[in-house]
Scaffold this motif. Structure first.
Motif, PDB file in Angstrom:
ATOM      1  N   ALA A 278      27.523 -39.661   8.402  1.00 31.76           N
ATOM      2  CA  ALA A 278      28.824 -39.171   7.942  1.00 31.76           C
ATOM      3  C   ALA A 278      29.520 -40.202   7.067  1.00 31.76           C
ATOM      4  O   ALA A 278      30.165 -39.861   6.061  1.00 31.76           O
ATOM      5  CB  ALA A 278      29.693 -38.820   9.140  1.00 31.76           C
TER       6      ALA A 278
ATOM      7  N   ARG B  85      27.032 -40.130   3.700  1.00 30.54           N
ATOM      8  CA  ARG B  85      26.866 -38.894   2.939  1.00 30.54           C
ATOM      9  C   ARG B  85      28.078 -37.973   3.001  1.00 30.54           C
ATOM     10  O   ARG B  85      28.079 -36.907   2.372  1.00 30.54           O
ATOM     11  CB  ARG B  85      25.622 -38.146   3.429  1.00 30.54           C
ATOM     12  CG  ARG B  85      24.353 -38.985   3.326  1.00 30.54           C
ATOM     13  CD  ARG B  85      23.135 -38.185   3.740  1.00 30.54           C
ATOM     14  NE  ARG B  85      21.931 -39.005   3.682  1.00 30.54           N
ATOM     15  CZ  ARG B  85      21.212 -39.210   2.586  1.00 30.54           C
ATOM     16  NH1 ARG B  85      21.600 -38.664   1.437  1.00 30.54           N
ATOM     17  NH2 ARG B  85      20.130 -39.960   2.613  1.00 30.54           N
ATOM     18  N   GLY B  86      29.075 -38.364   3.791  1.00 29.25           N
ATOM     19  CA  GLY B  86      30.284 -37.564   3.884  1.00 29.25           C
ATOM     20  C   GLY B  86      30.331 -36.738   5.151  1.00 29.25           C
ATOM     21  O   GLY B  86      29.300 -36.308   5.672  1.00 29.25           O
ATOM     22  N   GLN B  87      31.533 -36.523   5.662  1.00 29.53           N
ATOM     23  CA  GLN B  87      31.703 -35.757   6.895  1.00 29.53           C
ATOM     24  C   GLN B  87      31.392 -34.279   6.686  1.00 29.53           C
ATOM     25  O   GLN B  87      30.971 -33.598   7.628  1.00 29.53           O
ATOM     26  CB  GLN B  87      33.126 -35.922   7.422  1.00 29.53           C
ATOM     27  CG  GLN B  87      33.448 -37.309   7.928  1.00 29.53           C
ATOM     28  CD  GLN B  87      34.780 -37.364   8.653  1.00 29.53           C
ATOM     29  OE1 GLN B  87      35.417 -36.334   8.902  1.00 29.53           O
ATOM     30  NE2 GLN B  87      35.220 -38.560   8.986  1.00 29.53           N
ATOM     31  N   ARG B  88      31.582 -33.782   5.474  1.00 30.36           N
ATOM     32  CA  ARG B  88      31.388 -32.351   5.254  1.00 30.36           C
ATOM     33  C   ARG B  88      29.930 -31.955   5.452  1.00 30.36           C
ATOM     34  O   ARG B  88      29.604 -31.082   6.260  1.00 30.36           O
ATOM     35  CB  ARG B  88      31.867 -31.978   3.848  1.00 30.36           C
ATOM     36  CG  ARG B  88      31.738 -30.496   3.529  1.00 30.36           C
ATOM     37  CD  ARG B  88      32.495 -30.133   2.280  1.00 30.36           C
ATOM     38  NE  ARG B  88      33.931 -30.389   2.447  1.00 30.36           N
ATOM     39  CZ  ARG B  88      34.838 -30.085   1.531  1.00 30.36           C
ATOM     40  NH1 ARG B  88      34.460 -29.570   0.382  1.00 30.36           N
ATOM     41  NH2 ARG B  88      36.108 -30.324   1.742  1.00 30.36           N
ATOM     42  N   THR B  89      29.036 -32.604   4.731  1.00 28.53           N
ATOM     43  CA  THR B  89      27.614 -32.258   4.822  1.00 28.53           C
ATOM     44  C   THR B  89      27.051 -32.567   6.197  1.00 28.53           C
ATOM     45  O   THR B  89      26.401 -31.729   6.840  1.00 28.53           O
ATOM     46  CB  THR B  89      26.818 -33.028   3.758  1.00 28.53           C
ATOM     47  OG1 THR B  89      27.344 -32.708   2.465  1.00 28.53           O
ATOM     48  CG2 THR B  89      25.350 -32.670   3.820  1.00 28.53           C
ATOM     49  N   THR B  90      27.309 -33.791   6.674  1.00 28.71           N
ATOM     50  CA  THR B  90      26.751 -34.211   7.963  1.00 28.71           C
ATOM     51  C   THR B  90      27.341 -33.402   9.112  1.00 28.71           C
ATOM     52  O   THR B  90      26.617 -32.954  10.010  1.00 28.71           O
ATOM     53  CB  THR B  90      27.014 -35.701   8.187  1.00 28.71           C
ATOM     54  OG1 THR B  90      26.478 -36.447   7.090  1.00 28.71           O
ATOM     55  CG2 THR B  90      26.390 -36.181   9.477  1.00 28.71           C
TER      56      THR B  90
ATOM     57  N   LEU C  39      28.708 -30.400   9.103  1.00 27.43           N
ATOM     58  CA  LEU C  39      28.279 -29.009   9.085  1.00 27.43           C
ATOM     59  C   LEU C  39      26.852 -28.871   9.614  1.00 27.43           C
ATOM     60  O   LEU C  39      26.558 -27.988  10.437  1.00 27.43           O
ATOM     61  CB  LEU C  39      28.376 -28.454   7.666  1.00 27.43           C
ATOM     62  CG  LEU C  39      27.938 -26.994   7.487  1.00 27.43           C
ATOM     63  CD1 LEU C  39      28.802 -26.069   8.325  1.00 27.43           C
ATOM     64  CD2 LEU C  39      28.002 -26.605   6.008  1.00 27.43           C
ATOM     65  N   ALA C  40      25.948 -29.753   9.146  1.00 24.36           N
ATOM     66  CA  ALA C  40      24.560 -29.694   9.608  1.00 24.36           C
ATOM     67  C   ALA C  40      24.475 -29.930  11.115  1.00 24.36           C
ATOM     68  O   ALA C  40      23.740 -29.236  11.833  1.00 24.36           O
ATOM     69  CB  ALA C  40      23.721 -30.730   8.856  1.00 24.36           C
TER      70      ALA C  40
ATOM     71  N   SER D   1      32.301 -26.505  12.514  1.00 27.29           N
ATOM     72  CA  SER D   1      31.984 -26.314  11.092  1.00 27.29           C
ATOM     73  C   SER D   1      33.256 -26.273  10.252  1.00 27.29           C
ATOM     74  O   SER D   1      33.315 -26.858   9.160  1.00 27.29           O
ATOM     75  CB  SER D   1      31.183 -25.026  10.902  1.00 27.29           C
ATOM     76  OG  SER D   1      29.921 -25.107  11.536  1.00 27.29           O
TER      77      SER D   1
ATOM     78  N   LEU E 200      34.321 -28.749   7.195  1.00 27.31           N
ATOM     79  CA  LEU E 200      34.558 -28.227   5.844  1.00 27.31           C
ATOM     80  C   LEU E 200      35.996 -28.383   5.374  1.00 27.31           C
ATOM     81  O   LEU E 200      36.310 -28.060   4.228  1.00 27.31           O
ATOM     82  CB  LEU E 200      34.174 -26.742   5.795  1.00 27.31           C
ATOM     83  CG  LEU E 200      32.684 -26.438   6.001  1.00 27.31           C
ATOM     84  CD1 LEU E 200      32.461 -24.936   6.081  1.00 27.31           C
ATOM     85  CD2 LEU E 200      31.856 -27.047   4.879  1.00 27.31           C
TER      86      LEU E 200
END
Length: 407
Positions: free
Chosen positions: A72, A75-80, A82-83, A188, A192
């Motif tokens: 996170a 690569r960022g909290q959004r991508t990590t 959500l996955a 999620s 986001l």
């Protein structure tokens, strides 16, 4: 600052909804361990099997938490986030299916471990997000982290209670499926939200080698303090269970432990009103002293349920201030670019120590009586107090790399 002021500040920074997603998104983390234990124990007919599968979940979380936190940060909290949320939801559903179909224990351990590995870390990432939004302003940072600590206490109390209610009204599987929905949807939405940190690649950091160093003496000391707090949690759970069974009131164990969460939440509200000029190091020493004093009340309280409940309530008063203070110290002592990873590792330290103390306290209860686990609690609290007295100073916990926190 009061809680109302802190809430208004949070709404100004985020629009308010992130607080709701943060609360609902971290509930699965509190629901999964007890839900797994209830589900597997009922379907296999042995508490040992349930403990084994729940232990796999805890081990997975202890290992996966820092990994998810680091991803996170990078690569960022959004991508990590959500996955992780989607993977966690799928793993919880797989665990329910495996247990309900009566598959071999190994097929239940595997999705439980994956559930732990993929925990979305809404709590640690939320604290990292608030610290980033505060842009290094000490009073604002303290206010936001205190508010998040209160949200954490509510989740800590409501999660197990919700699982118990669903298990009693319907079935243990319903509790875990509810956790899967909350993880897949609410975690999620938290990931986001526009306030999600974008991530900082290692190659973009100036002086990367010095900026990236996570382990330092102050941080290791906070890790040790959090581990000792986890040891208190684990031994108290066993002590409550063993004592209520000895008193002929096994069904009261959940209510007594829930009372700890209630008093801890109230103490968190009081902590939110403390002036910022009262430093974190003095707060840590004071809360550690309160924790030790309250733990001493547990030793003679095993003779009656009211005395046990009162002692547990006193212990809860000491938990939230120490919990919130240690997260504030982490924000102050680690590089901003690795704050999510540092927060996650702090939770992992708590989980590992809680699991270890559960086994130790269980052995003590079997060999020395139902009140013996509380001796483990008192020992851990005494060590926490000694650690705080010897190490907690404002000079040691001075703020690091302020330039990185100015946004």
């Amino acid at each position: 600052m009061s809680v109302a002021v802190n809430f208004r500040l949070a709404r100004q920074l985020t629009g308010g909804r992130v607080l709701l997603w943060s609360l609902l998104g971290r509930l699965p983390n509190a629901m999964s361990p007890i839900g797994t234990l209830l589900l597997v124990s009922r379907n296999t007919g042995t508490v040992w099997s349930g403990s084994l599968v729940a232990g796999a979940l805890a081990a997975g979380q202890a290992v996966g938490g820092p990994i998810v936190g680091r991803l996170a940060d990078r690569r960022g909290q959004r991508t990590t986030g959500l996955a992780a949320a989607l993977a966690n939801a799928v793993a919880l559903v797989a665990l329910v299916v495996a247990s309900e179909r009566g598959l071999a224990l190994g097929w239940q351990i595997a999705p439980a471990a994956l559930t732990g590995l993929s925990v979305p870390l809404v709590g640690p990432l939320s604290r990292s997000r608030w610290a980033r939004l505060a842009c290094g302003e000490p009073e604002l940072t303290s206010a936001l982290l205190t508010l998040d600590g209160i949200v954490d206490e509510v989740g800590f109390t409501a999660g197990p209670a919700l699982v118990g209610l669903l298990a009693s009204a319907a079935a243990p599987a319903v509790g875990l499926l509810t956790a899967a929905v909350l993880s897949g949807v609410c975690a999620s939405l938290f990931a986001l939200h526009p306030t999600a940190a974008p991530g900082v690649p290692a190659s973009s950091l100036p002086h990367a080698r010095s900026a990236e160093r996570l382990l330092s003496t102050p941080y290791v000391l906070v890790l040790a303090g959090m581990a000792l707090l986890g040891a208190c949690f684990g031994s108290v759970q066993v002590g409550i269970t063993a004592t209520t069974e000895a008193l002929g009131r096994p069904g009261a164990a959940g209510l007594v432990y829930g009372f700890l969460g209630c008093t801890s939440s109230l103490a968190g509200l009081v902590t939110a009103s403390l002036p910022a000029r009262l430093g974190l190091a003095p707060r840590l020493r004071a809360s550690a002293a309160l924790l030790f004093a309250a733990s001493c009340l547990l030793l003679p309280a095993g003779g009656s349920l009211p005395a046990l409940t009162a002692a547990i309530g006193c212990l809860g008063v000491a938990v939230a201030p120490q919990f919130i203070t240690m997260f504030g110290l982490v924000e102050r002592t680690v590089p901003a670019a690795r704050l999510g990873e540092a927060m996650a590792a702090l939770v992992s330290a708590l989980i590992l120590a809680q699991s270890a103390s559960t086994f130790l306290a269980g052995w003590a209860a079997d060999h020395a009586g139902p009140g013996a686990p509380f001796a483990v609690t008192t020992g851990a609290a005494a060590a926490a107090l000694l650690l705080a007295i010897c190490t907690a100073t404002e000079r040691r916990y001075r703020r690091r790399d302020p330039a990185a926190r100015t946004g």
